[in-house]
Scaffold this motif. Structure first.
Motif, PDB file in Angstrom:
ATOM      1  N   ALA A 153       0.814  -1.215   0.000  1.00 46.83           N
ATOM      2  CA  ALA A 153       0.000   0.000   0.000  1.00 46.83           C
ATOM      3  C   ALA A 153       0.850   1.269   0.000  1.00 46.83           C
ATOM      4  N   GLU A 154       2.007   1.241   0.657  1.00 47.40           N
ATOM      5  CA  GLU A 154       2.863   2.428   0.706  1.00 47.40           C
ATOM      6  C   GLU A 154       3.392   2.803  -0.669  1.00 47.40           C
ATOM      7  N   LYS A 155       3.702   1.801  -1.484  1.00 47.30           N
ATOM      8  CA  LYS A 155       4.279   2.045  -2.805  1.00 47.30           C
ATOM      9  C   LYS A 155       3.266   1.879  -3.936  1.00 47.30           C
ATOM     10  N   ASN A 156       2.018   1.563  -3.604  1.00 47.32           N
ATOM     11  CA  ASN A 156       0.975   1.268  -4.603  1.00 47.32           C
ATOM     12  C   ASN A 156       1.402   0.122  -5.517  1.00 47.32           C
ATOM     13  N   LYS A 157       2.209  -0.792  -5.011  1.00 48.13           N
ATOM     14  CA  LYS A 157       2.733  -1.894  -5.810  1.00 48.13           C
ATOM     15  C   LYS A 157       1.838  -3.120  -5.653  1.00 48.13           C
ATOM     16  N   LEU A 158       1.673  -3.812  -6.762  1.00 48.37           N
ATOM     17  CA  LEU A 158       0.841  -5.002  -6.780  1.00 48.37           C
ATOM     18  C   LEU A 158       1.551  -6.082  -7.576  1.00 48.37           C
ATOM     19  N   VAL A 159       1.532  -7.312  -7.082  1.00 48.79           N
ATOM     20  CA  VAL A 159       2.103  -8.446  -7.802  1.00 48.79           C
ATOM     21  C   VAL A 159       0.972  -9.431  -8.078  1.00 48.79           C
ATOM     22  N   LEU A 160       0.844  -9.807  -9.347  1.00 44.51           N
ATOM     23  CA  LEU A 160      -0.186 -10.742  -9.780  1.00 44.51           C
ATOM     24  C   LEU A 160       0.464 -12.022 -10.279  1.00 44.51           C
ATOM     25  N   GLN A 161      -0.152 -13.144  -9.955  1.00 47.91           N
ATOM     26  CA  GLN A 161       0.271 -14.439 -10.475  1.00 47.91           C
ATOM     27  C   GLN A 161      -0.805 -14.902 -11.440  1.00 47.91           C
ATOM     28  N   ILE A 162      -0.395 -15.520 -12.538  1.00 47.02           N
ATOM     29  CA  ILE A 162      -1.367 -16.021 -13.507  1.00 47.02           C
ATOM     30  C   ILE A 162      -1.061 -17.478 -13.806  1.00 47.02           C
ATOM     31  N   THR A 163      -2.116 -18.265 -13.871  1.00 37.05           N
ATOM     32  CA  THR A 163      -2.022 -19.659 -14.284  1.00 37.05           C
ATOM     33  C   THR A 163      -3.011 -19.854 -15.411  1.00 37.05           C
ATOM     34  N   CYS A 164      -2.530 -20.328 -16.547  1.00 37.90           N
ATOM     35  CA  CYS A 164      -3.384 -20.546 -17.713  1.00 37.90           C
ATOM     36  C   CYS A 164      -3.498 -22.036 -17.996  1.00 37.90           C
ATOM     37  N   THR A 165      -4.732 -22.476 -18.197  1.00 35.52           N
ATOM     38  CA  THR A 165      -4.993 -23.876 -18.548  1.00 35.52           C
ATOM     39  C   THR A 165      -5.833 -23.917 -19.821  1.00 35.52           C
ATOM     40  N   ASN A 166      -5.717 -25.020 -20.548  1.00 35.07           N
ATOM     41  CA  ASN A 166      -6.537 -25.168 -21.751  1.00 35.07           C
ATOM     42  C   ASN A 166      -7.879 -25.803 -21.397  1.00 35.07           C
ATOM     43  N   GLN A 167      -8.703 -25.998 -22.398  1.00 37.36           N
ATOM     44  CA  GLN A 167     -10.063 -26.509 -22.179  1.00 37.36           C
ATOM     45  C   GLN A 167     -10.075 -27.926 -21.607  1.00 37.36           C
ATOM     46  N   GLU A 168      -8.954 -28.613 -21.661  1.00 34.66           N
ATOM     47  CA  GLU A 168      -8.858 -29.956 -21.079  1.00 34.66           C
ATOM     48  C   GLU A 168      -8.305 -29.918 -19.657  1.00 34.66           C
ATOM     49  N   GLY A 169      -8.011 -28.710 -19.160  1.00 33.67           N
ATOM     50  CA  GLY A 169      -7.480 -28.570 -17.807  1.00 33.67           C
ATOM     51  C   GLY A 169      -5.966 -28.656 -17.718  1.00 33.67           C
ATOM     52  N   GLY A 170      -5.296 -28.800 -18.864  1.00 41.34           N
ATOM     53  CA  GLY A 170      -3.839 -28.877 -18.857  1.00 41.34           C
ATOM     54  C   GLY A 170      -3.206 -27.501 -18.725  1.00 41.34           C
ATOM     55  N   ALA A 171      -2.196 -27.387 -17.870  1.00 41.12           N
ATOM     56  CA  ALA A 171      -1.503 -26.118 -17.681  1.00 41.12           C
ATOM     57  C   ALA A 171      -0.682 -25.788 -18.926  1.00 41.12           C
ATOM     58  N   VAL A 172      -0.801 -24.561 -19.414  1.00 32.93           N
ATOM     59  CA  VAL A 172      -0.061 -24.136 -20.601  1.00 32.93           C
ATOM     60  C   VAL A 172       0.911 -22.996 -20.307  1.00 32.93           C
ATOM     61  N   LEU A 173       0.656 -22.216 -19.249  1.00 35.44           N
ATOM     62  CA  LEU A 173       1.509 -21.080 -18.938  1.00 35.44           C
ATOM     63  C   LEU A 173       1.333 -20.700 -17.480  1.00 35.44           C
ATOM     64  N   VAL A 174       2.426 -20.353 -16.833  1.00 34.91           N
ATOM     65  CA  VAL A 174       2.383 -19.745 -15.502  1.00 34.91           C
ATOM     66  C   VAL A 174       3.245 -18.503 -15.560  1.00 34.91           C
ATOM     67  N   GLY A 175       2.852 -17.500 -14.796  1.00 34.39           N
ATOM     68  CA  GLY A 175       3.631 -16.283 -14.831  1.00 34.39           C
ATOM     69  C   GLY A 175       3.309 -15.354 -13.693  1.00 34.39           C
ATOM     70  N   GLU A 176       4.052 -14.250 -13.690  1.00 35.26           N
ATOM     71  CA  GLU A 176       3.899 -13.258 -12.641  1.00 35.26           C
ATOM     72  C   GLU A 176       4.163 -11.882 -13.253  1.00 35.26           C
ATOM     73  N   VAL A 177       3.406 -10.917 -12.815  1.00 34.94           N
ATOM     74  CA  VAL A 177       3.618  -9.536 -13.247  1.00 34.94           C
ATOM     75  C   VAL A 177       3.544  -8.635 -12.021  1.00 34.94           C
ATOM     76  N   SER A 178       4.452  -7.672 -11.972  1.00 40.72           N
ATOM     77  CA  SER A 178       4.413  -6.710 -10.875  1.00 40.72           C
ATOM     78  C   SER A 178       4.458  -5.311 -11.470  1.00 40.72           C
ATOM     79  N   GLY A 179       3.836  -4.411 -10.778  1.00 43.38           N
ATOM     80  CA  GLY A 179       3.809  -3.038 -11.245  1.00 43.38           C
ATOM     81  C   GLY A 179       3.212  -2.145 -10.187  1.00 43.38           C
ATOM     82  N   LYS A 180       3.063  -0.898 -10.559  1.00 43.88           N
ATOM     83  CA  LYS A 180       2.560   0.097  -9.640  1.00 43.88           C
ATOM     84  C   LYS A 180       1.199   0.591 -10.117  1.00 43.88           C
ATOM     85  N   ILE A 181       0.226   0.547  -9.234  1.00 44.03           N
ATOM     86  CA  ILE A 181      -1.087   1.102  -9.537  1.00 44.03           C
ATOM     87  C   ILE A 181      -0.936   2.621  -9.652  1.00 44.03           C
ATOM     88  N   MET A 182      -1.444   3.175 -10.721  1.00 43.51           N
ATOM     89  CA  MET A 182      -1.358   4.616 -10.952  1.00 43.51           C
ATOM     90  C   MET A 182      -2.729   5.233 -10.694  1.00 43.51           C
TER      91      MET A 182
END
Length: 148
Positions: free
Chosen positions: A108-137
């Motif tokens: 909250a002090e820096k307005n920073k947020l880190v998001l994690q993403i998990t992507c799966t296909n229609q069969e439930g198989g994982a295709v991508l995992v990732g993370e993004v961080s940035g500052k809320i403006m």
């Protein structure tokens, strides 16, 4: 469509899910913009000769679900400062990808947020995992002269 209504409402552990079906048009537009005309994206016979079941969606097009998460799900602009992802399996034209985005850190002090993403296909198989961080403006609050 915004999934979180305000910065104050967002908490570590909160998550949202969204879907995208990748089309031939998506791949054509992406390859036209990037110049990535790798034959596995453009020619199903070559893709099959390389061991895939059909044309493969470019990895960075799939990874763009990270930027969708930061750019459209949050209540304020969120320029990414750092992004990382790992491809786990190919995505094919016609696949419907489910992206689950979870807030894993909020400063909250820096307005920073880190998001994690998990992507799966229609069969439930994982295709991508990732993370993004940035500052809320908080431009909307500034534009409306509303205190933060």
């Amino acid at each position: 469509m915004r999934f979180f209504s305000s910065w104050q409402d967002m908490q570590v552990g909160d998550n949202v899910t969204f879907y995208r079906t990748f089309t031939d048009g998506d791949v054509s537009n992406f390859t036209g913009i990037t110049g990535d005309f790798n034959p596995i994206h453009m020619d199903s016979e070559i893709a099959k000769l390389c061991g895939y079941k059909g044309r493969v969606v470019p990895g960075l097009l799939t990874a763009s679900m990270l930027t969708h998460a930061g750019g459209t799900l949050l209540p304020e602009p969120y320029p990414a400062g750092k992004m990382s992802f790992r491809f786990l399996a190919p995505v094919y034209i016609g696949d419907t990808i489910c992206a689950r985005v979870t807030i894993i850190d909020k400063d909250a002090e820096k307005n920073k947020l880190v998001l994690q993403i998990t992507c799966t296909n229609q069969e439930g198989g994982a295709v991508l995992v990732g993370e993004v961080s940035g500052k809320i403006m908080p431009v909307y609050e500034q534009r409306n002269n509303t205190p933060k």
